[in-house]
Design an enzyme around this catalytic site. Structure first.
Site, mmCIF file in Angstrom:
data_model
loop_
_atom_site.group_PDB
_atom_site.id
_atom_site.type_symbol
_atom_site.label_atom_id
_atom_site.label_comp_id
_atom_site.label_asym_id
_atom_site.label_seq_id
_atom_site.Cartn_x
_atom_site.Cartn_y
_atom_site.Cartn_z
ATOM 1 N N ASP A 117 9.559 15.539 9.201
ATOM 2 C CA ASP A 117 9.121 15.136 7.869
ATOM 3 C C ASP A 117 7.608 15.265 7.756
ATOM 4 O OD1 ASP A 117 9.466 14.381 5.279
ATOM 5 O OD2 ASP A 117 9.771 12.248 5.697
ATOM 6 N N LYS B 130 5.307 -2.279 7.757
ATOM 7 C CA LYS B 130 6.389 -1.619 7.034
ATOM 8 C C LYS B 130 7.623 -2.487 7.154
ATOM 9 C CE LYS B 130 7.713 2.650 8.297
ATOM 10 N NZ LYS B 130 7.506 4.114 8.267
ATOM 11 N N GLY C 22 11.402 5.365 1.270
ATOM 12 C CA GLY C 22 12.833 5.170 1.253
ATOM 13 C C GLY C 22 13.245 4.003 2.125
ATOM 14 N N PHE C 23 12.473 3.758 3.139
ATOM 15 C CA PHE C 23 12.819 2.723 4.099
ATOM 16 C C PHE C 23 12.458 1.337 3.595
ATOM 17 C CE2 PHE C 23 11.482 0.119 7.761
ATOM 18 C CZ PHE C 23 12.667 0.103 8.473
ATOM 19 N N ILE D 224 0.822 -1.212 0.000
ATOM 20 C CA ILE D 224 0.000 0.000 0.000
ATOM 21 C C ILE D 224 0.852 1.256 0.000
ATOM 22 C CG2 ILE D 224 -2.118 -0.939 1.026
ATOM 23 C CD1 ILE D 224 -1.107 -0.114 3.757
ATOM 24 N N GLY D 225 2.154 1.092 0.017
ATOM 25 C CA GLY D 225 2.994 2.270 -0.036
ATOM 26 C C GLY D 225 4.455 1.871 -0.136
#
Ligand SMILES: *[C@@H]1O[C@H](CO)[C@@H](O)[C@H](O)[C@H]1NC(C)=O
Ligand SMILES: *[C@@H]1O[C@H](CO)[C@@H](O)[C@H](O)[C@H]1NC(C)=O
Ligand SMILES: *[C@@H]1O[C@H](CO)[C@@H](O)[C@H](O)[C@H]1NC(C)=O
Ligand SMILES: *[C@@H]1O[C@H](CO)[C@@H](O)[C@H](O)[C@H]1NC(C)=O
Ligand SMILES: *[C@@H]1O[C@H](CO)[C@@H](O)[C@H](O)[C@H]1NC(C)=O
Ligand SMILES: *[C@@H]1O[C@H](CO)[C@@H](O)[C@H](O)[C@H]1NC(C)=O
Length: 827
Positions: A613, A517, A499-500, A495-496
């Site tokens: 951020d 994530k 950078g990580f 879903i995304g």
């Protein structure tokens, strides 16, 4: 190691009343784990957890509070809070006088959103003995142990099982009178048992025959005695007597420390019903662990006879005879009603039932009767120093006392190295520095702690070491569980991407939806950011911050698991995804929510935390479009901005970056305010902050929009779908707010709190019908709206209903860990 500190230590309570024979415990540590205030139970003060921090070495302080209201009893008060251990943790008690000490562990598993403490699984060891292993409980229990402490310190070590946590609601370490347990006892079936002084003992049953519960407050050694009714095998054969006044402690015999008169003064006896020919046994049956020897203590006191030499009876254990023709009159100094006890060590139990039997001795023609007043069944440690039922039969690798260090070492190593090593290191180093600076080498320095009872932010943050977090416990997941939840990291579930690494949708077997994530193992910054994010999110919990549910660090993975945000990013609702456009009111509410989250970050802790951020892609929306700020410490670096030859990399996302930060590398919370100003424009204009496909003057949204704002013509560039839907006053207030956020210099920008206020106001202006001159309204509104502002602050501070508190072990080491993120106080 910590004697000097402990001497000063508050919990070291000398005087406890009601030790009727003059016995005062030299050592008495009573800790109400997880509580911010002292709790008194049966006249004894269990000290607030925050006052006992220096006894504990743990990687992270997680304090839990039951969500329900406390029951009326003081015990249930004690069980309203708990401390949760995510890694091996050690309480170190300074022991002023060697000898036998109680160790009482209180467990009351409660549920809180998302986690059941009844699922916790862990081990506890102390003084080289394993007290519990592979332990979990679904009900409230108190586990009582006693052992002879021969050194100056006693360590109680709590070790969560792999992929689990441990918890503790209260802990007692109290010295007890040396005479209570003697070295020897009769051995069943025959002989003498020697060596009880070196034995660790667990109280399995402590029974008041024929009487009610005697609570710890009515026992000189704070023991609890429970009734025997449910253990009697044939109820019709037994009856009870009570004559507490008949109990006559004589010198040289048992004392109230042996058992109180409320125990000796009641008994269960044969229900002979006046029949002089009765001849039957009264039997009790108790559950015990197979594979252990038990110390069984029988308490007798003749409260049923009218005179001496009327009562003669037999005592049996299972099928063995313990005493035949027991004559209490002669055993108790020829004093009627004088207590007497009998100790017996059983052979290693082969059955999980133990029967205790009394029956009449009829040979001398006495009236048939048999009594028992009290009974204690105590488990003795096995040959490998363990009291744990599960390791009793097959002492597998780790159970032995000698191996404790090894298990602990291994567990610490595996469980914590990745996440906490840095943290612990910093903590230790910091402590050493302090020790050095104060010229103290071997004592513990008091940490500043939150000793107050208040749960409001105000008091917490004024001394800044306790942070309130919301419902979910962050939790270490097994890799297979994460694999399972994400359909083995199914690409179609992504879903995304940042950078990580990639973000996957996931669902656990219990139906919990999550966002997973998964860090790119090769990412250099990954590990630091991974840690930062865990630390941040486990400590900062707020309605408007995305919460972390857990993490997985198995197999070098760096996986973070968050609550699932149904509606994705704010950005996706603004442009580029074809989602229906949001109304102005919805947008304002989203901005207000995000502003609240940021305001909390900036002010919710003693040192402002700077997100660094802030952007529309980091503001997520739940199923009700409620905004939550996401992504701490794992900033997606995007285009490299570090062109300044300064060692500190400037972090943030292009287009949102505070020009002052960019110029001076000075990080303040006003950098977040700047970025948030850009978000406000993005929300209003529904276009990317940098759009290289546009003519030059339009590329940078902030620059372009500010041109129009300065001309008072911001309305010219708003999202076409909003045209005609925004009240001019609301838009004016909103535009002004964005403009202030984007001021060149941080000092000229408002605080997040001001921004929040102004957005609330913009929403009011949109909603309310306010006649008259807008300027005048502005002025009037300030007075009118101040309650609103108060509401806001009250709302955001009323976190007392949330269920966790996390406090940093040492706020100064925290600041080191977050040196990049945490603004130093002095600035
Ligand atoms: C809690 O108990 C400790 C030890 O008895 C005492 O020093 C402390 O003042 C008490 N705190 C409160 C808030 O009563
Ligand atoms: C504890 O152990 C020591 C050494 O084995 C012994 O001398 C002492 O009497 C014991 N104390 C108690 C109270 O068991
Ligand atoms: C005493 O015996 C009576 C009748 O057998 C029973 O109902 C009662 O619960 C007993 N009381 C206690 C304290 O055991
Ligand atoms: C002690 O016993 C008395 C009467 O037996 C009772 O009223 C009291 O509540 C008990 N106290 C505690 C702390 O249990
Ligand atoms: C009482 O129990 C013992 C041990 O089990 C047994 O030997 C004895 O015969 C019993 N007595 C009666 C009267 O049942
Ligand atoms: C209990 O542990 C001690 C010390 O490890 C040991 O010496 C003793 O034999 C153990 N007791 C039993 C009953 O095995």
């Amino acid at each position: 190691m910590m004697r000097a500190g402990a001497v000063l230590f508050l919990v070291w309570v000398l005087a406890i009343s009601r030790f009727s024979d003059g016995y005062y415990p030299r050592d008495s540590y009573l800790i109400d784990c997880g509580s911010s205030s002292n709790t008194t139970v049966g006249g004894r003060v269990f000290v607030a957890d925050s006052l006992t921090l220096k006894l504990l070495s743990t990687s992270l302080n997680v304090l839990a509070r039951a969500s329900g209201s406390a029951g009326s009893s003081d015990v249930s008060q004690l069980y309203q809070t708990a401390r949760i251990f995510t890694s091996t943790s050690t309480y170190t008690f300074s022991i002023s006088q060697g000898g036998r000490h109680w160790i009482r562990l209180h467990f009351a598993p409660f549920d809180f959103n998302g986690y059941k403490m009844s699922m916790a699984n862990f081990a506890v060891s102390a003084g080289g003995f394993v007290l519990l292993s592979d332990f979990s409980t679904t009900s409230t229990v108190m586990k009582e142990f006693s052992l002879n402490v021969t050194s100056g310190t006693l360590r109680v070590i709590i070790t969560p099982s792999s992929n689990s946590i441990a918890f503790l609601n209260a802990l007692e370490v109290v010295s007890l009178s040396d005479t209570l347990i003697q070295d020897s006892a009769s051995l069943l079936p025959s002989g003498k048992y020697q060596g009880l002084l070196q034995t660790a003992i667990e109280t399995v049953w402590r029974i008041n025959m024929g009487g009610p519960t005697v609570s710890s407050g009515n026992d000189t050694l704070s023991r609890t005695w429970i009734p025997d009714q449910s253990f009697i095998v044939s109820h019709n054969l037994a009856t009870n007597s009570s004559n507490i006044g008949a109990v006559n402690y004589v010198s040289g015999g048992p004392t109230p420390d042996t058992a109180p008169s409320t125990v000796y003064g009641t008994c269960t006896e044969m229900n002979s019903a006046g029949n002089p020919n009765s001849n039957f046994n009264v039997t009790w049956e108790f559950d015990v662990n197979v594979g252990f020897q038990h110390l069984v203590r029988f308490h007798f006191c003749d409260i049923v006879s009218k005179a001496l030499n009327q009562l003669y009876f037999n005592v049996y254990m299972d099928t063995s005879s313990v005493v035949t023709d027991l004559d209490l009159s002669t055993l108790s100094f020829n004093v009627l009603g004088a207590p007497y006890y009998l100790d017996l060590v059983t052979s290693i139990s082969a059955s999980n039932k133990m029967r205790v039997i009394v029956g009449p001795y009829t040979a001398n023609g006495a009236y048939p009767n048999a009594i028992l007043n009290g009974l204690e069944i105590m488990k003795l440690n096995n040959s490998v120093g363990s009291l744990s039922g599960d390791t009793g039969v097959s002492p597998s690798g780790g159970a032995g006392g000698n191996n404790t260090g090894v298990i602990v070492g291994v567990v610490v190593g595996v469980l914590c190295s990745v996440i906490f090593a840095g943290f612990i290191l910093l903590y230790c180093r910091r402590r050493q520095q302090r020790l050095a600076s104060q010229g103290l080498s071997k004592s513990w320095i008091p940490l500043s702690t939150n000793g107050g009872t208040s749960h409001t932010m105000g008091s917490k943050y004024s001394n800044g070491t306790t942070i309130t977090v919301a419902s979910n416990l962050w939790y270490r997941f097994q890799f297979v569980a994460v694999q399972d939840a994400t359909n083995n990291f199914d690409e179609s579930w992504v879903i995304g991407i940042g950078g990580f690494g990639k973000v996957y949708r996931g669902e656990f077997v219990d139906g919990t939806k999550v966002a997973v994530k998964r860090g790119n193992v090769h990412s250099q910054q990954g590990l630091a950011e991974f840690r930062t994010e865990i630390e941040m999110l486990s400590q900062f919990r707020h309605r408007h911050l995305v919460s972390l549910i857990g993490y997985c660090d198995e197999k070098n993975e760096m996986i973070l698991i968050y609550e699932y945000m149904e509606n994705g990013t704010l950005k996706s609702h603004l442009y580029g995804s074809g989602l229906p456009s949001l109304s102005w009111k919805e947008r304002l509410e989203i901005c207000i929510g995000a502003a609240r989250g940021l305001h909390y970050l900036h002010t919710g802790y003693a040192k402002a935390v700077i997100h660094r951020d802030v952007k529309s892609a980091n503001i997520l929306l739940d199923e009700n479009l409620m905004a939550k700020v996401a992504d701490f410490g794992l900033s997606k670096t995007g285009p490299e901005i570090d062109q300044t030859h300064v060692s500190t990399a400037v972090k943030g996302s292009f287009g949102y970056l505070d020009p002052e930060y960019f110029r001076r590398q000075q990080l303040t919370e006003k950098s977040d305010v700047y970025s948030f100003g850009v978000v406000l424009l993005e929300v209003l204009c529904a276009r990317p902050v940098i759009d290289l496909t546009l003519p030059r003057e339009k590329v940078n949204l902030a620059e372009w929009a500010m041109k129009w704002q300065k001309k008072g013509q911001l309305v010219q560039i708003i999202d076409p779908t909003l045209v005609g839907k925004i009240k001019p006053d609301s838009l004016r207030k909103y535009g002004e707010t964005a403009e202030k956020c984007l001021a060149d210099f941080g000092v000229d920008r408002p605080s997040m709190g001001d921004v929040l206020w102004n957005l609330e106001y913009a929403l009011q202006l949109q909603e309310a019908v306010i006649p008259g001159d807008p300027e005048e309204n502005s002025a009037n509104m300030i007075g009118e709206l101040s309650p609103l502002v108060n509401n806001f602050s009250r709302e955001d501070t009323s976190i007392s209903t949330t269920q966790f508190e996390v406090s940093s072990v040492d706020d100064l080491s925290m600041s080191k860990v977050f040196s990049q993120l945490v603004k130093s106080e002095g600035r």
